[in-house]
Motif scaffolding. Structure first.
Motif, PDB file in Angstrom:
ATOM      1  N   GLU A 215       0.838  -1.194   0.000  1.00 57.15           N
ATOM      2  CA  GLU A 215       0.000   0.000   0.000  1.00 57.15           C
ATOM      3  C   GLU A 215       0.876   1.249   0.000  1.00 57.15           C
ATOM      4  OE1 GLU A 215      -3.610   2.097   2.575  1.00 57.15           O
ATOM      5  OE2 GLU A 215      -2.783   0.158   3.186  1.00 57.15           O
ATOM      6  N   VAL A 216       0.663   2.090  -0.991  1.00 55.27           N
ATOM      7  CA  VAL A 216       1.398   3.348  -1.126  1.00 55.27           C
ATOM      8  C   VAL A 216       0.387   4.482  -1.064  1.00 55.27           C
ATOM      9  CG1 VAL A 216       2.823   4.744  -2.674  1.00 55.27           C
ATOM     10  CG2 VAL A 216       3.225   2.285  -2.498  1.00 55.27           C
ATOM     11  N   ASP A 217       0.656   5.502  -0.234  1.00 50.49           N
ATOM     12  CA  ASP A 217      -0.298   6.594  -0.105  1.00 50.49           C
ATOM     13  C   ASP A 217       0.325   7.916  -0.526  1.00 50.49           C
ATOM     14  OD1 ASP A 217       1.406   7.191   1.966  1.00 50.49           O
ATOM     15  OD2 ASP A 217      -0.122   7.205   3.529  1.00 50.49           O
ATOM     16  N   VAL A 218      -0.409   9.008  -0.338  1.00 50.96           N
ATOM     17  CA  VAL A 218       0.071  10.315  -0.781  1.00 50.96           C
ATOM     18  C   VAL A 218       1.308  10.740  -0.002  1.00 50.96           C
ATOM     19  CG1 VAL A 218      -1.434  11.622   0.804  1.00 50.96           C
ATOM     20  CG2 VAL A 218      -0.669  12.684  -1.323  1.00 50.96           C
ATOM     21  N   VAL A 219       1.422  10.315   1.274  1.00 50.35           N
ATOM     22  CA  VAL A 219       2.613  10.657   2.067  1.00 50.35           C
ATOM     23  C   VAL A 219       3.849   9.992   1.466  1.00 50.35           C
ATOM     24  CG1 VAL A 219       3.662  10.541   4.357  1.00 50.35           C
ATOM     25  CG2 VAL A 219       1.211  10.934   4.141  1.00 50.35           C
ATOM     26  N   THR A 220       3.692   8.787   0.935  1.00 54.35           N
ATOM     27  CA  THR A 220       4.802   8.099   0.287  1.00 54.35           C
ATOM     28  C   THR A 220       5.328   8.934  -0.871  1.00 54.35           C
ATOM     29  OG1 THR A 220       3.611   6.029   0.765  1.00 54.35           O
ATOM     30  CG2 THR A 220       5.536   5.889  -0.671  1.00 54.35           C
ATOM     31  N   TYR A 221       4.419   9.391  -1.735  1.00 59.72           N
ATOM     32  CA  TYR A 221       4.836  10.221  -2.873  1.00 59.72           C
ATOM     33  C   TYR A 221       5.438  11.538  -2.398  1.00 59.72           C
ATOM     34  CZ  TYR A 221       3.158   7.363  -6.725  1.00 59.72           C
ATOM     35  OH  TYR A 221       3.008   6.360  -7.662  1.00 59.72           O
ATOM     36  N   ASN A 222       4.831  12.158  -1.399  1.00 64.45           N
ATOM     37  CA  ASN A 222       5.358  13.429  -0.890  1.00 64.45           C
ATOM     38  C   ASN A 222       6.775  13.261  -0.364  1.00 64.45           C
ATOM     39  OD1 ASN A 222       2.895  14.573  -1.488  1.00 64.45           O
ATOM     40  ND2 ASN A 222       2.200  14.711   0.629  1.00 64.45           N
ATOM     41  N   THR A 223       7.016  12.132   0.319  1.00 67.08           N
ATOM     42  CA  THR A 223       8.337  11.877   0.900  1.00 67.08           C
ATOM     43  C   THR A 223       9.408  11.826  -0.180  1.00 67.08           C
ATOM     44  OG1 THR A 223       7.355  10.626   2.728  1.00 67.08           O
ATOM     45  CG2 THR A 223       9.683  10.241   2.276  1.00 67.08           C
ATOM     46  N   VAL A 224       9.137  11.065  -1.242  1.00 69.38           N
ATOM     47  CA  VAL A 224      10.134  10.907  -2.304  1.00 69.38           C
ATOM     48  C   VAL A 224      10.245  12.189  -3.128  1.00 69.38           C
ATOM     49  CG1 VAL A 224      10.814   9.515  -4.286  1.00 69.38           C
ATOM     50  CG2 VAL A 224       9.699   8.431  -2.339  1.00 69.38           C
ATOM     51  N   LEU A 245      -1.140  11.148 -10.218  1.00 64.73           N
ATOM     52  CA  LEU A 245      -2.463  11.481 -10.742  1.00 64.73           C
ATOM     53  C   LEU A 245      -3.119  10.306 -11.472  1.00 64.73           C
ATOM     54  CD1 LEU A 245      -1.819  15.096 -12.129  1.00 64.73           C
ATOM     55  CD2 LEU A 245      -2.861  14.441  -9.956  1.00 64.73           C
ATOM     56  N   LYS A 246      -2.312   9.354 -11.911  1.00 61.86           N
ATOM     57  CA  LYS A 246      -2.849   8.193 -12.631  1.00 61.86           C
ATOM     58  C   LYS A 246      -3.368   7.115 -11.678  1.00 61.86           C
ATOM     59  CE  LYS A 246       0.562   8.866 -16.328  1.00 61.86           C
ATOM     60  NZ  LYS A 246       1.770   8.296 -16.955  1.00 61.86           N
ATOM     61  N   LYS A 247      -3.108   7.296 -10.395  1.00 58.25           N
ATOM     62  CA  LYS A 247      -3.470   6.269  -9.409  1.00 58.25           C
ATOM     63  C   LYS A 247      -4.681   6.722  -8.595  1.00 58.25           C
ATOM     64  CE  LYS A 247       1.352   4.856  -9.056  1.00 58.25           C
ATOM     65  NZ  LYS A 247       1.165   3.630  -9.824  1.00 58.25           N
ATOM     66  N   PRO A 248      -5.305   5.802  -7.908  1.00 54.56           N
ATOM     67  CA  PRO A 248      -6.444   6.186  -7.056  1.00 54.56           C
ATOM     68  C   PRO A 248      -5.972   6.820  -5.752  1.00 54.56           C
ATOM     69  CG  PRO A 248      -6.077   3.828  -6.902  1.00 54.56           C
ATOM     70  CD  PRO A 248      -5.121   4.327  -7.936  1.00 54.56           C
ATOM     71  N   ILE A 249      -5.042   7.767  -5.872  1.00 55.91           N
ATOM     72  CA  ILE A 249      -4.502   8.496  -4.723  1.00 55.91           C
ATOM     73  C   ILE A 249      -4.705   9.978  -5.007  1.00 55.91           C
ATOM     74  CG2 ILE A 249      -2.455   8.986  -3.329  1.00 55.91           C
ATOM     75  CD1 ILE A 249      -1.288   6.321  -4.270  1.00 55.91           C
ATOM     76  N   THR A 250      -5.274  10.693  -4.061  1.00 53.96           N
ATOM     77  CA  THR A 250      -5.543  12.109  -4.255  1.00 53.96           C
ATOM     78  C   THR A 250      -4.389  12.942  -3.706  1.00 53.96           C
ATOM     79  OG1 THR A 250      -7.912  11.708  -4.024  1.00 53.96           O
ATOM     80  CG2 THR A 250      -7.161  13.984  -3.807  1.00 53.96           C
ATOM     81  N   PRO A 251      -3.749  13.767  -4.539  1.00 53.04           N
ATOM     82  CA  PRO A 251      -2.681  14.629  -4.017  1.00 53.04           C
ATOM     83  C   PRO A 251      -3.250  15.632  -3.017  1.00 53.04           C
ATOM     84  CG  PRO A 251      -3.228  15.242  -6.277  1.00 53.04           C
ATOM     85  CD  PRO A 251      -3.980  13.988  -5.982  1.00 53.04           C
ATOM     86  N   ASP A 252      -2.477  15.931  -1.985  1.00 56.06           N
ATOM     87  CA  ASP A 252      -2.929  16.917  -1.002  1.00 56.06           C
ATOM     88  C   ASP A 252      -2.183  18.233  -1.223  1.00 56.06           C
ATOM     89  OD1 ASP A 252      -0.401  16.460   0.024  1.00 56.06           O
ATOM     90  OD2 ASP A 252      -1.095  15.360   1.785  1.00 56.06           O
TER      91      ASP A 252
END
Length: 422
Positions: A215-224, A245-252
């Motif tokens: 499971e990867v969430d928006v915090v994961t993307y923000n971290t990298v 944006l292509k994933k079912p994850i909403t950027p904050d």
């Protein structure tokens, strides 16, 4: 009132209001009226006393439960164990687990995976990873099975202690056992991997985890993204954003702020303005501060109309950092009068930090009389001068050096204001 009413009142005091002493008085009240408290009532109180840092009271209640013959499942012991671990009292934690194992057959309180996870977290906090490995290795003999939380706690602890390679080895063991890192554990691993190993390694780990179904969430993307942004790799940060944006994850809002900051530092101001205007993005004060700092620093303050229109419309509320940044930027660009007028007209009147910044720059640029005039204006309007203002003034005098302070009466005037003289 029946027992359920008393139990509800006790639960509200101990759990919701954090008043264990009041909860204990309800328990005594019940007992005095011949209403037998339940094991749940005792468990609520034990948890509440531990959370309040009153461990002796919790232990006394535990002894009382034992004397009254109540069952003692692991969840009754868990807050006490947590309190020992929070206090870094590992010997007490070990003794409690040993007692649970010794009496497990009689009272059904054999330590379970939750108990061992609390213990492992405590061991990680004190850096005893040899003990962590021993506890995991002995799990088969102690009738418990390490789960994803166990290994995620272990991995996070290794990362915080700087043992990144060991953390990756534990990750491999997890994958071999079919376990997944928790999202929190994954984000900690990526953060420390990017700091201590290589940001590219962090990106590869994230991609590998996605392939494995972690499971990867928006915090994961923000971290990298944050690490690539700091290393001026704006294109990679942008690619990660488009991938998100292509994933079912909403950027904050933090995702957008990281990207906007990265683009501005790379000189991609038009692209930053485009991201700012994206549908669905609601800018916050941090966004405002980033744009002001970057655009002023690049001499593009004339292009900030898109931002100030949102500020004027009340969509963004400036904070102290916003005003501090504006004062710094205006002074650096030689617009002293604009900086002074800005501070004089801030809503609420002369907030301490912007005044301190303005005073520093006025003294630093040789406009001591204007700084004293600012102080007089504040005093007339009933605004107190605080230590922060004078600290910045003294700092500015020190930066100037004795060779430039030809008129010592200026410094004496500031000291007089500090002492309330004249």
């Amino acid at each position: 009132p029946d027992r359920r009413a008393y139990s509800l009142l006790l639960h509200v005091y101990s759990t919701h209001l954090g008043l264990p002493a009041a909860g204990l008085s309800v328990l005594h009240w019940m007992s005095g009226l011949g209403v037998r408290p339940s094991a749940v009532d005792y468990a609520d109180l034990i948890f509440s006393f531990c959370r309040a840092g009153q461990l002796p009271d919790a232990l006394q209640l535990l002894d009382e439960m034992r004397e009254l013959g109540y069952p003692l499942p692991p969840h009754v012991y868990s807050p006490i164990l947590q309190a020992h671990c929070d206090a870094a009292d590992i010997p007490a934690a070990e003794a409690l687990i040993a007692f649970m194992r010794a009496s497990g057959g009689r009272s059904g309180c054999n330590p379970d995976v939750v108990i061992y996870n609390i213990y492992i977290h405590g061991l990680c906090r004190v850096g005893d990873f040899h003990a962590v490995q021993r506890v995991i290795n002995d799990s088969v003999w102690n009738w418990w099975v390490p789960d994803a939380v166990t290994y995620s706690t272990y991995v996070a602890g290794l990362c915080r202690a700087g043992y990144i390679e060991d953390a990756f080895r534990q990750l491999d063991i997890m994958v071999a056992k079919g376990l997944q890192l928790t999202v929190v554990g994954l984000n900690i691993l990526l953060d420390y991997a990017a700091k201590d190993v290589d940001m590219w390694v962090a990106k590869e780990v994230m991609e590998r985890c996605e392939e494995l179904g972690f499971e990867v969430d928006v915090v994961t993307y923000n971290t990298v993204m944050e690490h690539f942004s700091k290393k001026m790799q704006w294109l990679i940060a942008l690619r990660l954003f488009t991938d998100l944006l292509k994933k079912p994850i909403t950027p904050d809002v933090q995702t957008y702020n990281i990207l906007i900051s990265s683009l501005c530092r790379a000189g991609k101001f038009e692209l930053a303005k485009f991201v700012f205007s994206c549908n669905g993005f609601v800018a916050d004060t941090v966004t405002c501060n980033i744009l002001i700092h970057q655009f002023y620093g690049a001499g593009k303050e004339g292009e900030l109309g898109f931002l100030f229109s949102d500020v004027d419309a009340g969509k963004i509320t400036p904070d102290t950092i916003t005003y501090n940044t504006l004062v710094d930027c205006l002074f650096r660009s030689g617009r002293r009068t604009e900086a002074a007028n800005l501070v004089r007209h801030i809503d609420g009147g002369y907030p301490a930090e912007p005044v301190a910044h303005l005073a520093f720059w006025l003294v630093r640029s040789g406009n001591v009389r204007e700084a004293l005039s600012l102080f007089d204006d504040m005093l007339v309007k009933g605004v107190a001068l605080d230590a922060m203002v004078f600290a910045n003034v003294i700092k500015a005098f020190c930066r100037k050096g004795p060779g430039e302070c030809t008129d010592m009466t200026q410094l004496c005037s500031v000291l007089d204001r500090m002492l309330g003289i004249g």
